[in-house]
Design an enzyme around this catalytic site. Structure first.
Site, mmCIF file in Angstrom:
data_model
loop_
_atom_site.group_PDB
_atom_site.id
_atom_site.type_symbol
_atom_site.label_atom_id
_atom_site.label_comp_id
_atom_site.label_asym_id
_atom_site.label_seq_id
_atom_site.Cartn_x
_atom_site.Cartn_y
_atom_site.Cartn_z
ATOM 1 N N LYS A 63 0.868 -1.171 0.000
ATOM 2 C CA LYS A 63 0.000 0.000 0.000
ATOM 3 C C LYS A 63 0.910 1.227 0.000
ATOM 4 O O LYS A 63 1.951 1.223 0.669
ATOM 5 C CB LYS A 63 -0.887 -0.031 1.258
ATOM 6 C CG LYS A 63 -1.908 1.095 1.338
ATOM 7 C CD LYS A 63 -2.816 0.918 2.553
ATOM 8 C CE LYS A 63 -3.892 1.981 2.600
ATOM 9 N NZ LYS A 63 -4.830 1.769 3.723
ATOM 10 N N SER A 138 -9.642 1.832 2.860
ATOM 11 C CA SER A 138 -8.766 2.592 2.009
ATOM 12 C C SER A 138 -7.730 1.768 1.253
ATOM 13 O O SER A 138 -7.104 2.278 0.327
ATOM 14 C CB SER A 138 -8.046 3.644 2.855
ATOM 15 O OG SER A 138 -7.205 3.017 3.803
ATOM 16 N N SER A 162 -9.948 -0.642 6.983
ATOM 17 C CA SER A 162 -9.334 -0.438 5.664
ATOM 18 C C SER A 162 -8.614 -1.633 5.053
ATOM 19 O O SER A 162 -8.207 -1.583 3.894
ATOM 20 C CB SER A 162 -8.365 0.747 5.714
ATOM 21 O OG SER A 162 -9.080 1.956 5.717
#
Lengths: 472, 95
Positions: A63, A138, A162
């Site tokens: 990420k 996210s 997330s």
């Protein structure tokens, strides 16, 4: 080609350049999903790892909020669009040492604030199951890349769901460890008392292998806990016979679609058939988790994001007429709407005259929620419910109504407030879209979550189903 | 209590965040909607509870008090928007 797993990669021959080349080609093939912010083909090809390293030669993505030395780390923000960190996050170091090969950095909601990946300065990500729908957020890029069969695993971070929510929306497995189990050093901070690094992969078994590498005390993170890491791989074989799973009624409460309730109950019956004992438990304060979270997280965010001032790194406004103008315009130009909303909210709840009414109050409610979990865990080993109230929604469906977006986090944020570990497991399909079963554990009881996840995945193949948009 | 434009300006000042006039109304609406949502916290029976700032009630671990950072100034200089002679440059503060 079937679903990529660590086992399938090993069967194909460890340490050959093939898995990395295949992943790079697959990443190009699914470029329309917009799941990657940076592709690092050159860096990936340069990697050489010892053949006996546990993840030797396994391609994956981080990420884009984990600092990677020499590789830009944007956090999905214009503020950090050109930020190239001079150091590696601890988990970046650990995964590299274990032989895993970073092929790039995954798209995400800006500064991890969002549940749909529509808040990225680099554009939204599409769900490989239906490209008109969101992948969740996210960690939306990470989830989409695993679901699209580009990589066998990806890193993510989970502040209010997330990792788990995008895993559920994309039909894969997502693991959020106990707060303090994984170092936050080098992970760009959003809400420091809630943030925890996690992993997204096909299966609980693969999450276990990756977390084994990521977990452990780090002296560079004062909130990382000094406690031995269990043997997660061994835990996979523990099974669920006699395990007491609390079916939390509020997690099946108002707003959870009927079809989701039925699908998750059916998955729980598989665990029951494997020997688990299902019992009802209550989490009476769960409805308060959304208001508490949306006070605490913005409060911490407003403090953490004060560091972006246009002076030391990140976006800087041009031709500033004084220092105040430099700060105000650099931040206005660098941050997107959702980030501004949360900074202003956090500033409000921490400001003089409102602190007690909002921030202190939310921290007391946080205690109430943690106490609910403690009471429930007195009688059960795990707590279960749907990860999300519904399947992935359409792109643009909730962008005009932030509160509707926040409300959909109802089943995930309480876990972060209490600092507990949880896993989202593929649990079936509703109208062709994946549904997720969430299991929540006691603090530092990651092993039992892996055992239960593996038991379910030994009896089902939902986690191995490939999305229509996956690379075959 | 509703946030009016004047209070929004005060928050924006505290947050060092310039707000374009065109965004003000929408942001005030959003903040007021959120305050409506979080108002339910006021009804919770939590007066006797100790606020929870952190998931674990343990003291943060300490490390030995010794210098172990290496000098990264040249690397930091490369990512700084404006730097000269080892100093970060900002617009003039004192005339």
């Amino acid at each position: 080609m079937s679903a990529l797993t660590l086992a399938s990669l090993r069967a194909a021959g460890q340490n050959s350049p093939e898995p990395v080349e295949r992943a790079l080609a697959a990443a190009q093939a699914v470029a329309p999903l917009n799941a990657l912010i940076s592709l690092d083909a050159e860096g990936a090809r340069r990697c050489t790892a010892a053949t006996d390293a546990p993840l030797s030669g396994v391609p994956f993505v981080h990420k884009d909020l984990f600092c990677t030395r020499g590789l830009r780390t944007t956090c999905g923000s214009k503020m950090l669009a050109d930020f190239v960190p001079p150091y590696d996050a601890t988990i970046v170091e650990r995964l590299a040492k274990a032989g895993a090969v970073t092929i790039g950095k995954a798209n995400m909601d800006e500064f991890a604030m969002g549940s749909s990946n529509e808040n990225s300065a680099f554009g939204p990500v599409c769900n490989p199951w239906d490209t008109t729908r969101v992948p969740g957020g996210s960690s939306g890029g990470s989830a989409a890349l695993v679901a699209a069969n580009v990589v066998a695993f990806a890193t993510g971070s989970d502040t209010g769901g997330s990792v788990r929510q995008p895993a559920a929306f994309c039909g894969i497995t997502g693991f959020k460890p106990t707060y303090g189990r994984v170092s936050r050093y080098g992970m760009v901070a959003y809400a420091s008392s809630l943030d925890q690094a996690g992993v997204l992969a096909r299966s609980a078994a693969d999450c276990a292998e990756v977390l084994q590498v990521m977990a452990g005390h780090d002296p560079r993170d004062a909130t990382s806990v000094e406690r031995p890491v269990d043997d997660y791989r061994a835990a996979l074989e523990l099974g669920v016979r006699g395990l007491r799973i609390g079916v939390a009624r509020p997690l099946f409460g108002a707003g959870v679609r009927d079809a989701m309730q039925a699908t998750v109950h059916a998955a729980l019956r598989e665990l029951e058939a494997a020997g688990a004992v299902l019992v009802d438990v209550d989490l009476p304060s769960l409805p308060l988790s959304i208001p508490a979270y949306y006070v605490i997280a913005p409060a911490e965010a407003s403090s953490n994001l004060s560091r972006y001032d246009g002076v030391r790194y990140g976006h800087r406004a041009e031709n500033a007429k004084g220092l105040r103008d430099l700060y105000g315009r650099s931040r206005a130009e660098g941050f997107g709407t959702e980030v501004k909303r949360r900074i202003l909210t956090g500033t409000y709840v921490l400001s003089s005259g409102y602190y007690d009414a909002y921030y202190r109050r939310a921290q007391q409610v946080r205690r109430l929620i943690a106490d609910d979990f403690a009471r429930a865990f007195a009688g059960v080993d795990l707590i279960a419910g749907p990860t999300t109230p519904d399947v992935a929604f359409r792109l643009g469906e909730k962008t005009a109504d932030p509160l509707a977006m926040y409300a959909a986090d109802i089943n995930t944020v309480a876990v972060n407030l209490a600092g507990l570990p949880a896993i989202s497991l593929p649990a079936g399909f509703i109208d062709g879209l994946p549904a997720g079963l969430q299991l929540i554990g006691r603090a530092f009881d990651e092993a039992r979550l892996f055992a239960a996840g593996h038991a379910l995945q030994s009896r089902s193949d939902w986690h191995l189903q490939l999305a229509p948009g996956a690379v075959r | 209590m509703a946030i009016e434009t004047a209070q929004l300006h005060h928050l924006a000042h505290l947050a060092r965040l310039d707000l374009p006039v065109a965004e003000e109304q929408r942001l005030a609406q959003d903040l007021n909607a959120l305050l409506g949502l979080v108002a339910q916290l006021q009804d919770a029976a939590v007066d006797a509870l100790t606020p929870m700032a952190h998931p674990h009630d343990v003291a943060a671990s300490l490390r030995p008090d010794r210098v172990d950072e290496i000098d990264r100034s040249s690397e930091l200089e490369r990512i700084a928007p404006l730097m000269q002679g080892g100093l970060f440059l900002v617009p003039k503060v004192i005339e």
